[in-house]
Design a protein around this motif. Structure first.
Motif, PDB file in Angstrom:
ATOM      1  N   GLN A 197       0.319  53.623 -24.119  1.00 56.28           N
ATOM      2  CA  GLN A 197       0.043  54.778 -24.978  1.00 56.28           C
ATOM      3  C   GLN A 197       1.327  55.500 -25.342  1.00 56.28           C
ATOM      4  O   GLN A 197       1.523  55.918 -26.492  1.00 56.28           O
ATOM      5  CB  GLN A 197      -0.918  55.728 -24.269  1.00 56.28           C
ATOM      6  N   ASN A 198       2.227  55.637 -24.385  1.00 54.41           N
ATOM      7  CA  ASN A 198       3.494  56.324 -24.625  1.00 54.41           C
ATOM      8  C   ASN A 198       4.326  55.606 -25.679  1.00 54.41           C
ATOM      9  O   ASN A 198       4.857  56.226 -26.614  1.00 54.41           O
ATOM     10  CB  ASN A 198       4.261  56.432 -23.305  1.00 54.41           C
ATOM     11  N   THR A 199       4.452  54.291 -25.561  1.00 55.43           N
ATOM     12  CA  THR A 199       5.237  53.523 -26.533  1.00 55.43           C
ATOM     13  C   THR A 199       4.564  53.529 -27.897  1.00 55.43           C
ATOM     14  O   THR A 199       5.226  53.678 -28.930  1.00 55.43           O
ATOM     15  CB  THR A 199       5.432  52.073 -26.046  1.00 55.43           C
ATOM     16  N   LEU A 200       3.246  53.382 -27.904  1.00 53.59           N
ATOM     17  CA  LEU A 200       2.524  53.379 -29.178  1.00 53.59           C
ATOM     18  C   LEU A 200       2.644  54.728 -29.875  1.00 53.59           C
ATOM     19  O   LEU A 200       2.805  54.792 -31.103  1.00 53.59           O
ATOM     20  CB  LEU A 200       1.061  53.027 -28.931  1.00 53.59           C
ATOM     21  N   ALA A 201       2.609  55.824 -29.106  1.00 51.42           N
ATOM     22  CA  ALA A 201       2.770  57.154 -29.695  1.00 51.42           C
ATOM     23  C   ALA A 201       4.124  57.297 -30.363  1.00 51.42           C
ATOM     24  O   ALA A 201       4.251  57.921 -31.425  1.00 51.42           O
ATOM     25  CB  ALA A 201       2.601  58.228 -28.611  1.00 51.42           C
ATOM     26  N   ALA A 202       5.145  56.702 -29.748  1.00 54.48           N
ATOM     27  CA  ALA A 202       6.498  56.762 -30.323  1.00 54.48           C
ATOM     28  C   ALA A 202       6.575  56.025 -31.651  1.00 54.48           C
ATOM     29  O   ALA A 202       7.451  56.313 -32.476  1.00 54.48           O
ATOM     30  CB  ALA A 202       7.508  56.178 -29.342  1.00 54.48           C
ATOM     31  N   MET A 203       5.674  55.098 -31.891  1.00 52.37           N
ATOM     32  CA  MET A 203       5.619  54.387 -33.168  1.00 52.37           C
ATOM     33  C   MET A 203       4.737  55.121 -34.178  1.00 52.37           C
ATOM     34  O   MET A 203       5.080  55.249 -35.358  1.00 52.37           O
ATOM     35  CB  MET A 203       5.068  52.966 -32.957  1.00 52.37           C
ATOM     36  N   LEU A 204       3.604  55.619 -33.702  1.00 49.12           N
ATOM     37  CA  LEU A 204       2.645  56.258 -34.610  1.00 49.12           C
ATOM     38  C   LEU A 204       3.189  57.531 -35.232  1.00 49.12           C
ATOM     39  O   LEU A 204       2.738  57.937 -36.312  1.00 49.12           O
ATOM     40  CB  LEU A 204       1.342  56.563 -33.858  1.00 49.12           C
ATOM     41  N   GLU A 205       4.160  58.166 -34.588  1.00 54.49           N
ATOM     42  CA  GLU A 205       4.700  59.395 -35.171  1.00 54.49           C
ATOM     43  C   GLU A 205       5.397  59.140 -36.502  1.00 54.49           C
ATOM     44  O   GLU A 205       5.646  60.069 -37.266  1.00 54.49           O
ATOM     45  CB  GLU A 205       5.649  60.093 -34.196  1.00 54.49           C
ATOM     46  N   HIS A 206       5.681  57.881 -36.822  1.00 52.82           N
ATOM     47  CA  HIS A 206       6.304  57.527 -38.100  1.00 52.82           C
ATOM     48  C   HIS A 206       5.275  57.021 -39.119  1.00 52.82           C
ATOM     49  O   HIS A 206       5.648  56.540 -40.191  1.00 52.82           O
ATOM     50  CB  HIS A 206       7.364  56.450 -37.880  1.00 52.82           C
ATOM     51  N   VAL A 207       3.989  57.120 -38.767  1.00 50.37           N
ATOM     52  CA  VAL A 207       2.926  56.548 -39.603  1.00 50.37           C
ATOM     53  C   VAL A 207       2.063  57.663 -40.185  1.00 50.37           C
ATOM     54  O   VAL A 207       1.685  58.608 -39.477  1.00 50.37           O
ATOM     55  CB  VAL A 207       2.041  55.600 -38.763  1.00 50.37           C
ATOM     56  N   ALA A 208       1.747  57.546 -41.462  1.00 57.36           N
ATOM     57  CA  ALA A 208       0.810  58.485 -42.098  1.00 57.36           C
ATOM     58  C   ALA A 208      -0.604  58.034 -41.745  1.00 57.36           C
ATOM     59  O   ALA A 208      -1.279  57.348 -42.515  1.00 57.36           O
ATOM     60  CB  ALA A 208       1.011  58.501 -43.611  1.00 57.36           C
ATOM     61  N   ILE A 209      -1.054  58.408 -40.564  1.00 56.16           N
ATOM     62  CA  ILE A 209      -2.332  57.917 -40.045  1.00 56.16           C
ATOM     63  C   ILE A 209      -3.503  58.458 -40.857  1.00 56.16           C
ATOM     64  O   ILE A 209      -3.402  59.476 -41.537  1.00 56.16           O
ATOM     65  CB  ILE A 209      -2.500  58.292 -38.556  1.00 56.16           C
ATOM     66  N   SER A 210      -4.634  57.778 -40.761  1.00 53.76           N
ATOM     67  CA  SER A 210      -5.831  58.150 -41.512  1.00 53.76           C
ATOM     68  C   SER A 210      -6.466  59.417 -40.948  1.00 53.76           C
ATOM     69  O   SER A 210      -6.155  59.858 -39.841  1.00 53.76           O
ATOM     70  CB  SER A 210      -6.854  57.010 -41.446  1.00 53.76           C
ATOM     71  N   VAL A 211      -7.412  59.962 -41.718  1.00 56.80           N
ATOM     72  CA  VAL A 211      -8.136  61.156 -41.262  1.00 56.80           C
ATOM     73  C   VAL A 211      -8.934  60.836 -40.003  1.00 56.80           C
ATOM     74  O   VAL A 211      -8.986  61.638 -39.065  1.00 56.80           O
ATOM     75  CB  VAL A 211      -9.069  61.679 -42.373  1.00 56.80           C
TER      76      VAL A 211
END
Length: 341
Positions: A197-211
């Motif tokens: 989860q920690n590593t994935l969060a570090a990637m998702l912060e650069h993604v325009a995630i969906s609603v």
């Protein structure tokens, strides 16, 4: 710099390349070419400074080449108005011209800028995220590690997470719209091992995630606050920070600022570093600075203040708090120290 070349954009074009520029300091964000030109001319401030510098990634490629693009990761100081110190940009360009001329994509170009003082290497997570994003943008296959991550997300409770590669997780985050990736992330986010989860969060912060993923992470933040689960809170705040769902983001930040974590240093740094855009509202910015002022450790408040005031979109609001007549006493003392140091 060459009399016919006055910006990095002109240098890249003189070399016959196509190019793109990104901020890679706070969040990987593409910089509009016209905006980047204005930044290079000193006509506008750098929009996302971090620790007194502009952290820029420039991707470029020969118009006729089939190989992967080249990338420069560059770090230039900014002045008190958050504008590039152009002398350092000129120095970098001159070093490039001396080392490579305008043959920027020649076969022997690699390694010739290794000792350049303006070239830096991003941390491993950011480098993996950038590589994954670039492969998506230039329509290249994901890394060899991506398939293992896809398989893992189909049954994370029975697969060994320790076999997963950081690059594979970055590829997964940048390809949420592929296959079942988004649905799988929504199903498993809260049961992922902390390391994943920690590593994935570090990637998702650069993604325009969906609603829908934003709403999932918002609930995760509420649950983390209720259960005082700091690790889950940090990961969920990082993962949600790239969302464009402004109202949800603001509500999450308000809840954090009114929680037991309101003066936690790590949480405050997440808010300042990754959710700065929510502090356009003066009242929310005041609450953040008031909480930061209550942290007694070292020069924490001064660091937060310096970071926020350097962001052009926030500077007027930050400076207005200096003139606010009804500040809390703790905040007033912290501000006073800024001018008496």
């Amino acid at each position: 710099m060459n009399s016919n070349i006055s910006t990095l954009g002109e240098l890249l074009e003189a070399a016959g390349t196509q190019w793109r520029a990104y901020d890679i300091g706070r969040r990987i964000t593409k910089l509009d070419k016209a905006e980047f030109t204005q930044i290079e001319l000193g006509a506008r401030p750098y929009p996302y400074p971090l620790m007194g510098h502009a952290h820029i990634a420039i991707q470029f490629w020969d118009k006729n080449a089939t190989q992967d693009p080249y990338v420069w990761f560059l770090k230039f100081p900014i002045d008190e108005q958050s504008k590039l110190v152009l002398a350092t940009r000129d120095h970098f360009a001159n070093l490039v011209l001396e080392a490579l001329g305008t043959e920027l994509t020649s076969e022997d170009a690699d390694g010739k800028l290794d000792n350049n003082p303006y070239v830096f290497t991003p941390n491993a997570n950011k480098l993996a995220a950038f590589n994954a994003l670039m492969k998506v943008e230039i329509k290249r296959p994901a890394s060899q590690y991506y398939e293992a991550v896809e398989n893992y997300f189909h049954a994370p409770l029975i697969h060994d997470w320790q076999t997963l590669a950081v690059q594979g997780l970055a590829d997964f985050a940048m390809r949420l719209e592929h296959g079942q990736n988004q649905a799988l992330l929504q199903s498993h986010w809260q049961v992922l091992p902390g390391e994943v989860q920690n590593t994935l969060a570090a990637m998702l912060e650069h993604v325009a995630i969906s609603v829908s993923i934003t709403e999932l992470l918002s609930k995760s933040i509420d649950d983390a606050l209720e259960n005082q689960n700091k690790a889950m809170l940090i990961n969920s705040l990082r993962a949600i920070s790239g969302s464009s769902s402004k109202g949800i983001l603001e509500k999450c930040v308000d809840n954090v600022l009114d929680s037991v974590f309101a003066t936690d240093i790590e949480i405050l740094l997440i808010l300042v570093g990754r959710l700065w855009q929510t502090f356009i509202l003066p009242e929310r910015l005041y609450a953040l600075l008031d909480n930061a002022a209550q942290v007694s450790e070292g020069d924490f408040f001064a660091g937060v203040f310096a970071d926020l005031v350097a962001i052009p979109a926030l500077r007027p609001q930050v400076l207005s708090i200096l003139r606010a007549p009804s500040r809390d006493e703790t905040l007033s003392r912290a501000i006073g120290k800024l001018f008496n140091a």
